[in-house]
Design a protein around this motif. Sequence first.
Motif, PDB file in Angstrom:
ATOM      1  N   PRO A  16       0.805  -1.225   0.000  1.00  0.00           N
ATOM      2  CA  PRO A  16       0.000   0.000   0.000  1.00  0.00           C
ATOM      3  C   PRO A  16       0.839   1.276   0.000  1.00  0.00           C
ATOM      4  CG  PRO A  16      -0.949  -1.600   1.504  1.00  0.00           C
ATOM      5  CD  PRO A  16       0.362  -2.170   1.057  1.00  0.00           C
ATOM      6  N   THR A  17       2.095   1.184   0.443  1.00  0.00           N
ATOM      7  CA  THR A  17       2.959   2.367   0.444  1.00  0.00           C
ATOM      8  C   THR A  17       3.786   2.498  -0.825  1.00  0.00           C
ATOM      9  OG1 THR A  17       4.669   1.122   1.630  1.00  0.00           O
ATOM     10  CG2 THR A  17       3.115   2.417   2.950  1.00  0.00           C
ATOM     11  N   GLY A  18       3.647   1.527  -1.777  1.00  0.00           N
ATOM     12  CA  GLY A  18       4.297   1.664  -3.067  1.00  0.00           C
ATOM     13  C   GLY A  18       5.520   0.811  -3.297  1.00  0.00           C
ATOM     14  N   ASP A  19       5.934  -0.017  -2.343  1.00  0.00           N
ATOM     15  CA  ASP A  19       7.090  -0.893  -2.538  1.00  0.00           C
ATOM     16  C   ASP A  19       6.720  -2.035  -3.478  1.00  0.00           C
ATOM     17  OD1 ASP A  19       8.627   0.604  -0.750  1.00  0.00           O
ATOM     18  OD2 ASP A  19       7.853  -0.524   0.975  1.00  0.00           O
ATOM     19  N   GLU A  20       7.618  -2.350  -4.421  1.00  0.00           N
ATOM     20  CA  GLU A  20       7.355  -3.390  -5.411  1.00  0.00           C
ATOM     21  C   GLU A  20       7.312  -4.775  -4.764  1.00  0.00           C
ATOM     22  OE1 GLU A  20       6.599  -2.956  -8.560  1.00  0.00           O
ATOM     23  OE2 GLU A  20       6.908  -0.777  -8.607  1.00  0.00           O
ATOM     24  N   LEU A  21       6.353  -5.617  -5.235  1.00  0.00           N
ATOM     25  CA  LEU A  21       6.181  -6.949  -4.659  1.00  0.00           C
ATOM     26  C   LEU A  21       6.334  -8.079  -5.669  1.00  0.00           C
ATOM     27  CD1 LEU A  21       3.125  -6.466  -2.262  1.00  0.00           C
ATOM     28  CD2 LEU A  21       5.498  -6.880  -1.619  1.00  0.00           C
ATOM     29  N   CYS A  22       6.347  -7.776  -6.956  1.00  0.00           N
ATOM     30  CA  CYS A  22       6.309  -8.836  -7.965  1.00  0.00           C
ATOM     31  C   CYS A  22       7.431  -9.852  -7.763  1.00  0.00           C
ATOM     32  CB  CYS A  22       6.387  -8.232  -9.368  1.00  0.00           C
ATOM     33  SG  CYS A  22       4.874  -7.373  -9.854  1.00  0.00           S
ATOM     34  N   GLU A  23       8.673  -9.382  -7.639  1.00  0.00           N
ATOM     35  CA  GLU A  23       9.785 -10.307  -7.481  1.00  0.00           C
ATOM     36  C   GLU A  23       9.826 -10.889  -6.082  1.00  0.00           C
ATOM     37  OE1 GLU A  23      13.476  -8.621  -8.660  1.00  0.00           O
ATOM     38  OE2 GLU A  23      12.804  -8.129 -10.701  1.00  0.00           O
ATOM     39  N   VAL A  24       9.492 -10.100  -5.076  1.00  0.00           N
ATOM     40  CA  VAL A  24       9.562 -10.550  -3.686  1.00  0.00           C
ATOM     41  C   VAL A  24       8.637 -11.734  -3.439  1.00  0.00           C
ATOM     42  CG1 VAL A  24       9.152  -9.872  -1.285  1.00  0.00           C
ATOM     43  CG2 VAL A  24      10.215  -8.260  -2.890  1.00  0.00           C
ATOM     44  N   MET A  25       7.446 -11.744  -4.075  1.00  0.00           N
ATOM     45  CA  MET A  25       6.442 -12.770  -3.799  1.00  0.00           C
ATOM     46  C   MET A  25       6.301 -13.783  -4.935  1.00  0.00           C
ATOM     47  SD  MET A  25       3.514 -10.461  -1.882  1.00  0.00           S
ATOM     48  CE  MET A  25       2.641 -11.904  -1.268  1.00  0.00           C
ATOM     49  N   ASP A  26       7.251 -13.808  -5.856  1.00  0.00           N
ATOM     50  CA  ASP A  26       7.228 -14.758  -6.967  1.00  0.00           C
ATOM     51  C   ASP A  26       7.501 -16.164  -6.454  1.00  0.00           C
ATOM     52  OD1 ASP A  26       7.330 -16.095  -9.347  1.00  0.00           O
ATOM     53  OD2 ASP A  26       9.066 -15.018 -10.145  1.00  0.00           O
ATOM     54  N   LEU A  27       6.554 -17.093  -6.682  1.00  0.00           N
ATOM     55  CA  LEU A  27       6.702 -18.480  -6.238  1.00  0.00           C
ATOM     56  C   LEU A  27       6.838 -19.446  -7.408  1.00  0.00           C
ATOM     57  CD1 LEU A  27       4.044 -18.562  -3.354  1.00  0.00           C
ATOM     58  CD2 LEU A  27       6.536 -18.374  -3.146  1.00  0.00           C
ATOM     59  N   GLY A  28       7.115 -18.955  -8.588  1.00  0.00           N
ATOM     60  CA  GLY A  28       7.268 -19.838  -9.736  1.00  0.00           C
ATOM     61  C   GLY A  28       6.276 -19.508 -10.826  1.00  0.00           C
ATOM     62  N   GLY A  70       2.806 -15.278  -3.901  1.00  0.00           N
ATOM     63  CA  GLY A  70       2.436 -15.319  -2.499  1.00  0.00           C
ATOM     64  C   GLY A  70       3.656 -15.366  -1.611  1.00  0.00           C
ATOM     65  N   GLU A  71       3.423 -15.693  -0.330  1.00  0.00           N
ATOM     66  CA  GLU A  71       4.521 -15.730   0.632  1.00  0.00           C
ATOM     67  C   GLU A  71       5.134 -17.117   0.761  1.00  0.00           C
ATOM     68  OE1 GLU A  71       2.991 -14.132   4.247  1.00  0.00           O
ATOM     69  OE2 GLU A  71       3.141 -12.043   3.551  1.00  0.00           O
ATOM     70  N   ARG A  72       4.320 -18.179   0.587  1.00  0.00           N
ATOM     71  CA  ARG A  72       4.846 -19.542   0.619  1.00  0.00           C
ATOM     72  C   ARG A  72       3.935 -20.444  -0.203  1.00  0.00           C
ATOM     73  NH1 ARG A  72       2.869 -23.160   4.721  1.00  0.00           N
ATOM     74  NH2 ARG A  72       1.088 -22.273   5.857  1.00  0.00           N
ATOM     75  N   ALA A  73       4.520 -21.467  -0.822  1.00  0.00           N
ATOM     76  CA  ALA A  73       3.789 -22.275  -1.789  1.00  0.00           C
ATOM     77  C   ALA A  73       2.683 -23.110  -1.164  1.00  0.00           C
ATOM     78  CB  ALA A  73       4.763 -23.186  -2.541  1.00  0.00           C
ATOM     79  N   ASP A  74       2.791 -23.454   0.105  1.00  0.00           N
ATOM     80  CA  ASP A  74       1.785 -24.323   0.737  1.00  0.00           C
ATOM     81  C   ASP A  74       0.887 -23.545   1.693  1.00  0.00           C
ATOM     82  OD1 ASP A  74       3.791 -23.809   2.521  1.00  0.00           O
ATOM     83  OD2 ASP A  74       3.910 -25.845   3.322  1.00  0.00           O
ATOM     84  N   GLY A  75       0.574 -22.314   1.335  1.00  0.00           N
ATOM     85  CA  GLY A  75      -0.325 -21.513   2.159  1.00  0.00           C
ATOM     86  C   GLY A  75      -1.708 -22.122   2.267  1.00  0.00           C
ATOM     87  N   THR A  76      -2.480 -21.667   3.224  1.00  0.00           N
ATOM     88  CA  THR A  76      -3.782 -22.275   3.513  1.00  0.00           C
ATOM     89  C   THR A  76      -4.877 -21.841   2.544  1.00  0.00           C
ATOM     90  OG1 THR A  76      -4.278 -20.494   5.073  1.00  0.00           O
ATOM     91  CG2 THR A  76      -3.241 -22.488   5.963  1.00  0.00           C
ATOM     92  N   ALA A  77      -4.670 -20.716   1.845  1.00  0.00           N
ATOM     93  CA  ALA A  77      -5.671 -20.223   0.893  1.00  0.00           C
ATOM     94  C   ALA A  77      -5.030 -20.102  -0.487  1.00  0.00           C
ATOM     95  CB  ALA A  77      -6.218 -18.867   1.335  1.00  0.00           C
ATOM     96  N   VAL A  78      -5.707 -20.648  -1.498  1.00  0.00           N
ATOM     97  CA  VAL A  78      -5.209 -20.567  -2.877  1.00  0.00           C
ATOM     98  C   VAL A  78      -6.309 -19.969  -3.739  1.00  0.00           C
ATOM     99  CG1 VAL A  78      -4.277 -21.810  -4.849  1.00  0.00           C
ATOM    100  CG2 VAL A  78      -3.725 -22.581  -2.528  1.00  0.00           C
ATOM    101  N   LEU A  79      -6.028 -18.827  -4.332  1.00  0.00           N
ATOM    102  CA  LEU A  79      -6.971 -18.094  -5.164  1.00  0.00           C
ATOM    103  C   LEU A  79      -6.498 -18.139  -6.610  1.00  0.00           C
ATOM    104  CD1 LEU A  79      -9.335 -15.971  -5.470  1.00  0.00           C
ATOM    105  CD2 LEU A  79      -7.575 -14.224  -5.119  1.00  0.00           C
ATOM    106  N   LEU A  80      -7.371 -18.605  -7.505  1.00  0.00           N
ATOM    107  CA  LEU A  80      -7.064 -18.593  -8.934  1.00  0.00           C
ATOM    108  C   LEU A  80      -7.782 -17.407  -9.556  1.00  0.00           C
ATOM    109  CD1 LEU A  80      -7.044 -21.617 -11.344  1.00  0.00           C
ATOM    110  CD2 LEU A  80      -8.197 -19.521 -11.988  1.00  0.00           C
ATOM    111  N   SER A  81      -7.049 -16.599 -10.328  1.00  0.00           N
ATOM    112  CA  SER A  81      -7.653 -15.441 -10.984  1.00  0.00           C
ATOM    113  C   SER A  81      -7.288 -15.424 -12.458  1.00  0.00           C
ATOM    114  CB  SER A  81      -7.190 -14.137 -10.324  1.00  0.00           C
ATOM    115  OG  SER A  81      -5.783 -14.018 -10.357  1.00  0.00           O
ATOM    116  N   GLY A  82      -8.244 -15.018 -13.266  1.00  0.00           N
ATOM    117  CA  GLY A  82      -8.033 -14.836 -14.703  1.00  0.00           C
ATOM    118  C   GLY A  82      -8.629 -13.506 -15.111  1.00  0.00           C
TER     119      GLY A  82
END
Length: 322
Positions: free
Chosen positions: A96-108, A113-125
């Motif tokens: 929300p303050t403008g720091d880039e997240l694309c590379e930081v949260m890239d899981l492949g 997200g933050e980790r590959a086995d998180g409890t919630a998985v959202l698919l978006s198109g």
Amino acid sequence: MDALAGLLDGPRARGAFLMRSVFDPPWSVRIQDRAPLTLLTMLRGSAWVVPDRGAPVPLHPGDVAIIRGPQPYTVADDPATPPQAVIHPGERSTTPTGDELCEVMDLGVRTWGERADGTAVLLSGTYQLQGEVSQRLLRVLPDLLVLPAGALDSPLVPLLSDEMAKDELGQEVVLDRLLDLLLIAVLRAWFSRPEAAAPAWYRAHGDPVVGRALRLLHEHPAKPWTVATLAVGTGVSRAVLARRFTELVGEPPMAYLTNWRLALAADLLREPDATVGAVARQVGYGSSFALSAAFKRVRGLSPAEHRQTSRPQTADLVTPGA
């Protein structure tokens, strides 16, 4: 082509943005990418879709949400959770303050997200550009609809999820077509539900006379139709056809035909190589002048002006209209 097929013939994803997002609560993502249309489904866990206008709507595993842009909205584990990430136009994500997240949260591959086995998985198109979804389709959709799990008898969601994990030659085209098919399947299921408040022409399609007239107009929009020739095609008198059509559809047959022809023309004019003359012939006008006059009279702008305003823009992706 029936009226519903004509409506759903518009979706044509081109390099659609597809992502599998993985979270642990508390999580919240603010979506302000101004996309014309987005599909969301929970593969694991639950969420809330929180529009800027209207009440939050729960999204359970297997539910499919369709969100019509360009208004911003939030997807979160709880409506009260403040956003931790913001999605901007151009597939850009920040804090929300403008720091880039694309590379930081890239899981492949197409996973974020933050980790590959998180409890919630959202698919978006996401359909990203104006012209990928016809304006006549957007016009009849609510800002947010949710098709409940079990209402969609289709393997498309798991198939799309599986294909999103692949990075093979031609994969972008495969994903675009799967997204188109999923959107069409969801909308077809949605329009059949009582809560969908389907448009009058959809409900009229079940009438033996008006339904036949609608199919004729949609299958052959370029024919020189009159109420008389349409009445012959439906097997009733001109008076009966005109009365029943107007009662069920909400406008006379020739007014409906004009609007249908101009809707087709509006979509065709978005193609860069289409000339006004060629489009005019495809939709039943004898010349570019005739189409231009009708377009100006009904829509308030010329075909050339419409084409100019309909060029893909990342900053302004949706223009209301039909």
